[in-house]
Enzyme design. Structure first.
Site, PDB file in Angstrom:
ATOM      1  N   GLU A  70      16.101  28.442 -18.802  1.00  0.00           N
ATOM      2  CA  GLU A  70      15.932  27.244 -19.621  1.00  0.00           C
ATOM      3  C   GLU A  70      15.066  27.526 -20.845  1.00  0.00           C
ATOM      4  OE1 GLU A  70      13.952  22.775 -19.789  1.00  0.00           O
ATOM      5  OE2 GLU A  70      13.736  23.949 -17.951  1.00  0.00           O
ATOM      6  N   ASP A 139      -2.568  29.029 -18.028  1.00  0.00           N
ATOM      7  CA  ASP A 139      -2.857  28.331 -19.277  1.00  0.00           C
ATOM      8  C   ASP A 139      -4.351  28.012 -19.298  1.00  0.00           C
ATOM      9  OD1 ASP A 139      -2.912  26.816 -21.561  1.00  0.00           O
ATOM     10  OD2 ASP A 139      -1.651  25.190 -20.803  1.00  0.00           O
ATOM     11  N   ASP A 141      -7.407  26.509 -21.736  1.00  0.00           N
ATOM     12  CA  ASP A 141      -7.638  25.716 -22.945  1.00  0.00           C
ATOM     13  C   ASP A 141      -9.131  25.566 -23.174  1.00  0.00           C
ATOM     14  OD1 ASP A 141      -7.033  24.134 -25.099  1.00  0.00           O
ATOM     15  OD2 ASP A 141      -5.527  22.971 -23.995  1.00  0.00           O
ATOM     16  N   VAL A 195      -5.402  30.322 -24.608  1.00  0.00           N
ATOM     17  CA  VAL A 195      -4.587  31.505 -24.343  1.00  0.00           C
ATOM     18  C   VAL A 195      -3.618  31.216 -23.195  1.00  0.00           C
ATOM     19  CG1 VAL A 195      -6.296  33.169 -25.163  1.00  0.00           C
ATOM     20  CG2 VAL A 195      -6.359  32.450 -22.776  1.00  0.00           C
ATOM     21  N   HIS A 359       2.105  27.347 -34.433  1.00  0.00           N
ATOM     22  CA  HIS A 359       1.495  26.075 -34.040  1.00  0.00           C
ATOM     23  C   HIS A 359       1.536  25.110 -35.224  1.00  0.00           C
ATOM     24  CE1 HIS A 359      -1.242  23.095 -32.467  1.00  0.00           C
ATOM     25  NE2 HIS A 359      -1.280  23.732 -31.316  1.00  0.00           N
TER      26      HIS A 359
END
Length: 450
Positions: A70, A139, A141, A195, A359
């Site tokens: 996907e 993940d 943050d 990251v 981004h």
């Protein structure tokens, strides 16, 4: 060219080979992206990666593999296109160039083509469409560290707080390699405030949700909530070997040498009271508070001197028996230990932004980070979309390069992705395909002989 011409024109107007000095204004827009996807984005490398060797002619290759992956596109105005699938590198590249997504997310490999999932559901088998393979992902943050950083908050990041991400990379990367035996690991800058980690070994991609949850729990030390004074729990008489190694090899030194001063952790009463609230003995906290208030003017760094006094009191003989020694480690962990989004790691169907996306808020490219040299990574120098287009302009007459990205600062990141991550990964994948194919042949021979 004027700013209006650049922003309103197409790719051919944006990069004018006869106007090498044309200024590319800062920004992020669809026309900039068209040039980026058309001339710089490494489509073939992403295809090779997501194919895991199944794009070859070996009889053991699964030719449906890439087509069951996907992809999700986020278009302008937050239009989401989920369950996109492609059967070849050219299909993927053409779709990206045509739709010009503001963000590309990558999901799992499903049991069937995700774009045809409704057809299978209409056939009466709702269980046939399910994720069967997915990289183990993490993940991290920096906004999750807002209670322990004082220079920035939210999505903002600077060189004073970014080392928190560096420490997180070191801790997680070392454990994934040394404790779990993974070797094909890709770290990627998220483009703004964090990251992402992709663990791509075959055994990692085939982990069940339950097994992924077990890996995520291995890294869990945060037990409290936002209102808890004590957010870290380090039970037992001694630290787990993974935590002990993280503390002695990485976190202890990082806290003392960098974080104490960069975040001025003990510089005000409000800040040091947060530290004192983590110590369960009121007599100790009262004594520390009194001494700190007496010595407000110190010739040395007040953050270091107050930390050394705290350590001395908690680790002295009279307090050691009361179990307070562990408080020193818990304070260090509370400020420095990686803060993972556990749900992302636990479930196969979570999406994660593809490397080399741009981004939209910062215009910065999501480039790989070398974990062996992550101390050198500076998020403020990551190339932006407009900078790359400017570099294309000034380097357009170079004839000594094969690929256009070699004219830009993106070239170093693409070369690192290829040489340090993709090539070793594909070599391993091809060996695994060969081994699996030979094992099936042998099994077939054995059944015939029987």
């Amino acid at each position: 060219m004027t700013k209006e011409q650049i922003e309103n024109g197409g790719e051919e107007m944006l990069i004018d080979v006869h106007d090498q000095e044309a200024f590319i204004p800062d920004g992020f827009n669809a026309n900039y992206l068209k040039v980026y996807y058309g001339r710089l984005f490494p489509h073939a490398d992403i295809f090779k990666w997501m194919s895991y060797g199944n794009d070859g002619k070996h009889p053991g290759c699964d030719n449906s593999y890439f087509g069951r992956r996907e992809f999700s596109f986020t278009l302008d105005n937050d239009i989401y296109l989920r369950f996109q699938s492609f059967n070849s590198a050219s299909e993927l590249e053409n779709a990206i160039k045509e739709k010009c997504p503001f963000k590309i997310d990558i999901g799992p490999v499903y049991s069937v083509d995700p774009a045809k999932r409704h057809a299978y559901a209409q056939g009466g088998d709702n269980n046939v469409f399910s994720p069967v393979e997915r990289e183990l992902i993490f993940d991290i943050d920096i906004s999750d560290y807002d209670d322990v950083r004082y220079c920035c908050s939210g999505a903002d990041v600077c060189l004073q707080c970014w080392p928190l991400m560096t420490a997180a990379i070191k801790v997680i990367d070392t454990a994934l390699r040394d404790d779990f035996g993974f070797s094909h690991i890709l770290w990627v800058y998220s483009g703004r405030r964090g990251v992402h980690c992709w663990v791509c070994d075959g055994k990692a991609r085939r982990l069940t949700n339950e097994q992924r949850g077990a890996v995520a729990d291995y890294f869990r030390v945060y037990k409290g909530n936002e209102n808890s004074n004590k957010k870290v729990s380090l039970p037992g008489p001694v630290l787990h070997p993974f935590l002990a190694r993280s503390y002695t090899d990485i976190l202890r030194e990082f806290f003392k040498e960098k974080l104490l001063s960069s975040q001025q952790i003990f510089s005000t009463e409000e800040r040091y009271e947060k530290i004192l609230s983590m110590i369960p003995d009121e007599s100790v906290t009262s004594e520390l508070r009194g001494k700190w208030q007496e010595n407000r003017r110190s010739s040395n760094d007040i953050n270091v001197s107050r930390w050394e006094l705290l350590k001395h009191m908690l680790q002295s003989g009279k307090n050691k028996a009361q179990g307070l020694r562990r408080c020193v480690e818990e304070i260090v962990f509370a400020f420095t230990y990686p803060r993972l989004d556990m749900e992302v790691s636990k479930h196969m169907n979570h999406l994660l932004k593809a490397p080399f996306c741009v981004h939209p808020k910062t215009g910065r490219v999501c480039i790989p980070i070398d974990p062996q040299n992550c101390d050198e990574f500076d998020p403020t120098t990551v190339p932006t979309l407009s900078e790359l287009l400017q570099e294309l302009n000034t380097g357009c007459l170079r004839a000594d390069v094969e690929n256009e990205w070699e004219k830009t600062t993106l070239g170093k990141s693409i070369m690192y992705f290829r040489s340090s991550f993709l090539q070793p990964l594909l070599k391993s994948c091809k060996e695994e395909i060969e081994s699996s194919y030979n094992a099936k042949l042998q099994q077939t021979k054995n059944s015939l002989n029987w």
